[in-house]
Each structure stands twice: as C-alpha cells, then as structure tokens.
Design a protein around this motif. Structure first.
Motif, PDB file in Angstrom:
ATOM      1  N   ALA A 102     112.749  86.800  25.199  1.00  0.00           N
ATOM      2  CA  ALA A 102     111.641  86.652  26.084  1.00  0.00           C
ATOM      3  C   ALA A 102     110.226  86.438  25.356  1.00  0.00           C
ATOM      4  N   LYS A 103     110.170  86.552  24.169  1.00  0.00           N
ATOM      5  CA  LYS A 103     108.877  86.305  23.427  1.00  0.00           C
ATOM      6  C   LYS A 103     108.726  84.815  22.903  1.00  0.00           C
ATOM      7  N   GLN A 104     109.590  83.758  23.595  1.00  0.00           N
ATOM      8  CA  GLN A 104     109.515  82.651  23.177  1.00  0.00           C
ATOM      9  C   GLN A 104     108.869  81.947  24.346  1.00  0.00           C
ATOM     10  N   GLY A 105     107.849  81.291  24.427  1.00  0.00           N
ATOM     11  CA  GLY A 105     107.209  80.581  25.340  1.00  0.00           C
ATOM     12  C   GLY A 105     108.011  79.133  25.804  1.00  0.00           C
ATOM     13  N   ARG A 106     107.298  78.460  26.760  1.00  0.00           N
ATOM     14  CA  ARG A 106     107.737  77.388  27.208  1.00  0.00           C
ATOM     15  C   ARG A 106     106.499  76.432  27.619  1.00  0.00           C
ATOM     16  N   VAL A 107     106.223  75.508  26.875  1.00  0.00           N
ATOM     17  CA  VAL A 107     105.195  74.361  27.444  1.00  0.00           C
ATOM     18  C   VAL A 107     105.581  73.150  27.723  1.00  0.00           C
ATOM     19  N   ILE A 108     105.012  72.584  28.696  1.00  0.00           N
ATOM     20  CA  ILE A 108     105.166  71.251  29.417  1.00  0.00           C
ATOM     21  C   ILE A 108     103.884  70.468  29.395  1.00  0.00           C
ATOM     22  N   GLY A 109     103.767  69.334  28.884  1.00  0.00           N
ATOM     23  CA  GLY A 109     102.807  68.364  28.919  1.00  0.00           C
ATOM     24  C   GLY A 109     102.885  67.403  30.009  1.00  0.00           C
ATOM     25  N   VAL A 110     102.025  67.251  30.855  1.00  0.00           N
ATOM     26  CA  VAL A 110     102.290  66.393  31.951  1.00  0.00           C
ATOM     27  C   VAL A 110     101.091  65.445  31.963  1.00  0.00           C
ATOM     28  N   ASP A 111     101.569  64.122  31.744  1.00  0.00           N
ATOM     29  CA  ASP A 111     100.486  63.179  31.905  1.00  0.00           C
ATOM     30  C   ASP A 111     100.900  61.639  32.380  1.00  0.00           C
ATOM     31  N   MET A 112     100.144  60.761  33.171  1.00  0.00           N
ATOM     32  CA  MET A 112     100.701  59.496  33.611  1.00  0.00           C
ATOM     33  C   MET A 112     100.897  58.648  32.557  1.00  0.00           C
ATOM     34  N   GLY A 113     100.003  58.773  31.415  1.00  0.00           N
ATOM     35  CA  GLY A 113      99.948  57.828  29.974  1.00  0.00           C
ATOM     36  C   GLY A 113     101.129  58.483  29.213  1.00  0.00           C
ATOM     37  N   ASN A 114     101.083  57.562  28.089  1.00  0.00           N
ATOM     38  CA  ASN A 114     101.910  57.943  26.837  1.00  0.00           C
ATOM     39  C   ASN A 114     101.058  59.202  26.182  1.00  0.00           C
ATOM     40  N   MET A 115     101.960  60.165  25.637  1.00  0.00           N
ATOM     41  CA  MET A 115     101.726  61.220  24.676  1.00  0.00           C
ATOM     42  C   MET A 115     102.471  61.236  23.699  1.00  0.00           C
ATOM     43  N   ALA A 116     102.069  61.266  22.296  1.00  0.00           N
ATOM     44  CA  ALA A 116     102.978  61.468  21.392  1.00  0.00           C
ATOM     45  C   ALA A 116     103.818  62.831  21.438  1.00  0.00           C
ATOM     46  N   GLU A 117     105.232  62.938  21.118  1.00  0.00           N
ATOM     47  CA  GLU A 117     105.805  64.263  20.969  1.00  0.00           C
ATOM     48  C   GLU A 117     105.054  65.040  20.300  1.00  0.00           C
ATOM     49  N   LEU A 118     105.339  66.487  20.710  1.00  0.00           N
ATOM     50  CA  LEU A 118     104.819  67.678  19.942  1.00  0.00           C
ATOM     51  C   LEU A 118     106.025  68.700  19.867  1.00  0.00           C
ATOM     52  N   PRO A 119     106.254  69.144  18.732  1.00  0.00           N
ATOM     53  CA  PRO A 119     107.084  70.206  18.618  1.00  0.00           C
ATOM     54  C   PRO A 119     106.805  71.567  19.267  1.00  0.00           C
ATOM     55  N   GLY A 120     107.770  71.959  20.052  1.00  0.00           N
ATOM     56  CA  GLY A 120     107.467  73.029  20.825  1.00  0.00           C
ATOM     57  C   GLY A 120     107.056  72.887  22.396  1.00  0.00           C
ATOM     58  N   CYS A 121     106.925  71.632  22.609  1.00  0.00           N
ATOM     59  CA  CYS A 121     106.241  71.182  23.821  1.00  0.00           C
ATOM     60  C   CYS A 121     107.219  70.129  24.608  1.00  0.00           C
ATOM     61  N   THR A 122     107.462  70.263  25.576  1.00  0.00           N
ATOM     62  CA  THR A 122     108.165  69.095  26.720  1.00  0.00           C
ATOM     63  C   THR A 122     107.280  68.032  27.086  1.00  0.00           C
ATOM     64  N   VAL A 123     107.232  66.913  26.680  1.00  0.00           N
ATOM     65  CA  VAL A 123     106.260  65.747  27.446  1.00  0.00           C
ATOM     66  C   VAL A 123     106.995  64.939  28.471  1.00  0.00           C
ATOM     67  N   MET A 124     106.252  65.275  29.661  1.00  0.00           N
ATOM     68  CA  MET A 124     106.828  64.499  30.772  1.00  0.00           C
ATOM     69  C   MET A 124     105.866  63.442  31.238  1.00  0.00           C
ATOM     70  N   LYS A 125     106.226  62.209  31.249  1.00  0.00           N
ATOM     71  CA  LYS A 125     105.092  61.113  31.758  1.00  0.00           C
ATOM     72  C   LYS A 125     105.589  61.047  33.114  1.00  0.00           C
ATOM     73  N   LEU A 126     104.349  61.592  33.869  1.00  0.00           N
ATOM     74  CA  LEU A 126     104.720  61.848  35.373  1.00  0.00           C
ATOM     75  C   LEU A 126     103.359  61.772  36.065  1.00  0.00           C
ATOM     76  N   ASP A 127     103.010  61.597  37.174  1.00  0.00           N
ATOM     77  CA  ASP A 127     101.986  61.776  38.122  1.00  0.00           C
ATOM     78  C   ASP A 127     102.150  63.061  38.785  1.00  0.00           C
ATOM     79  N   PHE A 128     101.499  64.165  38.562  1.00  0.00           N
ATOM     80  CA  PHE A 128     101.764  65.459  39.287  1.00  0.00           C
ATOM     81  C   PHE A 128     101.590  65.261  40.679  1.00  0.00           C
ATOM     82  N   LEU A 129     100.842  64.366  41.224  1.00  0.00           N
ATOM     83  CA  LEU A 129     100.379  64.176  42.720  1.00  0.00           C
ATOM     84  C   LEU A 129     101.698  63.491  43.192  1.00  0.00           C
ATOM     85  N   GLU A 130     102.715  63.068  42.808  1.00  0.00           N
ATOM     86  CA  GLU A 130     103.780  62.420  43.372  1.00  0.00           C
ATOM     87  C   GLU A 130     104.826  63.398  44.185  1.00  0.00           C
TER      88      GLU A 130
END
Length: 242
Positions: A102-130
């Motif tokens: 329960a003490k392990q967080g979860r992080v999602i990075g959302v962007d329409m463009g490219n973002m380099a991978e980051l340990p501990g973060c799930t990167v989603m190439k996505l328009d949040f307005l879709e």
C-alpha cells in the motif's frame, strides 16, 4: 537524480557571474534574451546538477513541501507530462519505484508528444481530451487517481490576451478530466495565468473541492504571470447536485 526530500536546489546566497550571449548571429532578440535567462537561471543549473529533466520540478517540490499531498502510495496522473520533471518528483515522493504494498505509489505521465521512459512511471502517448481517455487511464492506473497534475501551457501566439484564454481553457479541460478520474478526497494542481478570467475557473473548482487556493512557488519566475491553483478534498457530486 537526488532524493527530492533532500533536494538542495539553488543555494541561498550563492553568487554567480552573469553569463551573456556574445553573438546574436541567426538569433532574434527574443531568442537571445531567452538563452541568457536560461544560462543565468539558478533552477536550470540546479536541475542539471540534481538530475531533473526540467526546472519546473522545483515548482512541484515547493508546492508539495508546503501542502504535502504527494504521499507514499498515492496514484498520480500528470497531464502534459513531457519532458517528465513533475513525474520524477511524483515517483520519488509516492515511492512508485521503491515502495511496497500500500506504500508503493503509481505514476502515469500523459502527453500527446513523445516522452522518454522514466523508471517508476508509466508513459502514455495520448490526448487526454479524446473520448474514452479517462477510462483508459483509470484502467492502466488500476482505479481512480488520488492526484491529477497539470503543468501544461498552450502554444504561445505572442498575443497576451489570446495566450491567457488558451491556457485557462486548457486548465478548465484538465479540471473536467480530474472530475472524471479522481477518488473522493483527491487533489488537483495546475498551472494558470493571472489575467482576468480566473473567477470562472475558481467557481468550477469550488463546486468540486473543499479547498481551493492559488500558489506562487519561488521557482516560478517573478516576472511571469503564471501561478498554480491547488484544489484539495475532491467531492464526488450526485446527479442532482450537478
């Protein structure tokens, strides 16, 4: 990257000789000014020294140092995440990389463009307005979010009033997204600009959050109109209330 709980950032009282750009060859006046500002910005230097992808990481660090919402185990969605400075802070402070149970967080990075991978973060190439973006993000997150962040800025046109309206519209869209994905008691933090249309945004936020305030971290340049709105204590409304 250093531990964000012990991040030194720019050292108080530190003196540094000002760097000037000697030549403006193939550069406009505004480009030269921007380059000089970057070269002389202590937060830019600190970000390089401490391994952050952007100077804006210090804005989130300052805000969280004061209001303490990035807790271990929290689930975070960062909108317009690239290049990833806010995700780096979120990963460290929620223990998304080194936590357990329960003490392990979860992080999602959302962007329409490219973002380099980051340990501990799930990167989603996505328009949040879709349509359906909120459901896709909640599925990846494993449920509702505890925190929605947005350091987004619309592309500048150079026309002050137009740029203000664009960034405020973007912030309002982020609020609508947050209302769809936040859990009860959740937090929303986003960039806004001073300029005369804040009341509509504050009215919208006060409908959904117990506490709404403006914050101007020291890392936000003094001559900039940008500031941040921090809304805490999300209240999910019934259909009758809406």
């Amino acid at each position: 990257m250093s531990d964000s709980k012990n991040t030194k950032g720019p050292i108080a009282g530190e003196r540094k000789l000002r760097v000037r750009v000697k030549t403006a060859k193939k550069k406009t006046v505004s480009q030269v000014r921007w380059l000089e500002r970057q070269l002389n910005d202590p937060y830019v230097a600190a970000a390089k020294r401490e391994g952050y992808r952007s100077r804006s990481a210090y804005k989130l660090l300052e805000i969280d140092d004061k209001f303490h919402f990035l807790k271990p185990g929290a689930r975070v969605v960062d909108l317009g995440a690239a290049p990833g400075g806010w995700c780096q802070v979120s990963v460290t402070r929620t223990h998304a990389l080194d936590g357990r149970g329960a003490k392990q967080g979860r992080v999602i990075g959302v962007d329409m463009g490219n973002m380099a991978e980051l340990p501990g973060c799930t990167v989603m190439k996505l328009d949040f307005l879709e349509e359906g973006a909120d459901d896709r993000i909640k599925e990846v997150l494993g449920g509702e979010a505890d925190i929605v962040l947005s350091d987004m800025a619309a592309h500048a046109t150079g026309h002050k009033q137009t740029d203000h309206l664009k960034i405020m519209a973007l912030c309002e869209a982020a609020v609508d997204f947050a209302v769809d994905v936040l859990s009860e008691g959740g937090t929303f933090c986003a960039k806004v600009l001073r300029g005369g249309t804040e009341n509509e945004l504050l009215t919208l936020l006060k409908r959904h959050f117990q506490s709404v305030r403006h914050v101007k971290p020291k890392a936000s340049r003094a001559d900039s109109a940008e500031m941040y709105v921090l809304a805490q204590g999300f209240r999910r409304q019934s259909e009758d209330e809406e």
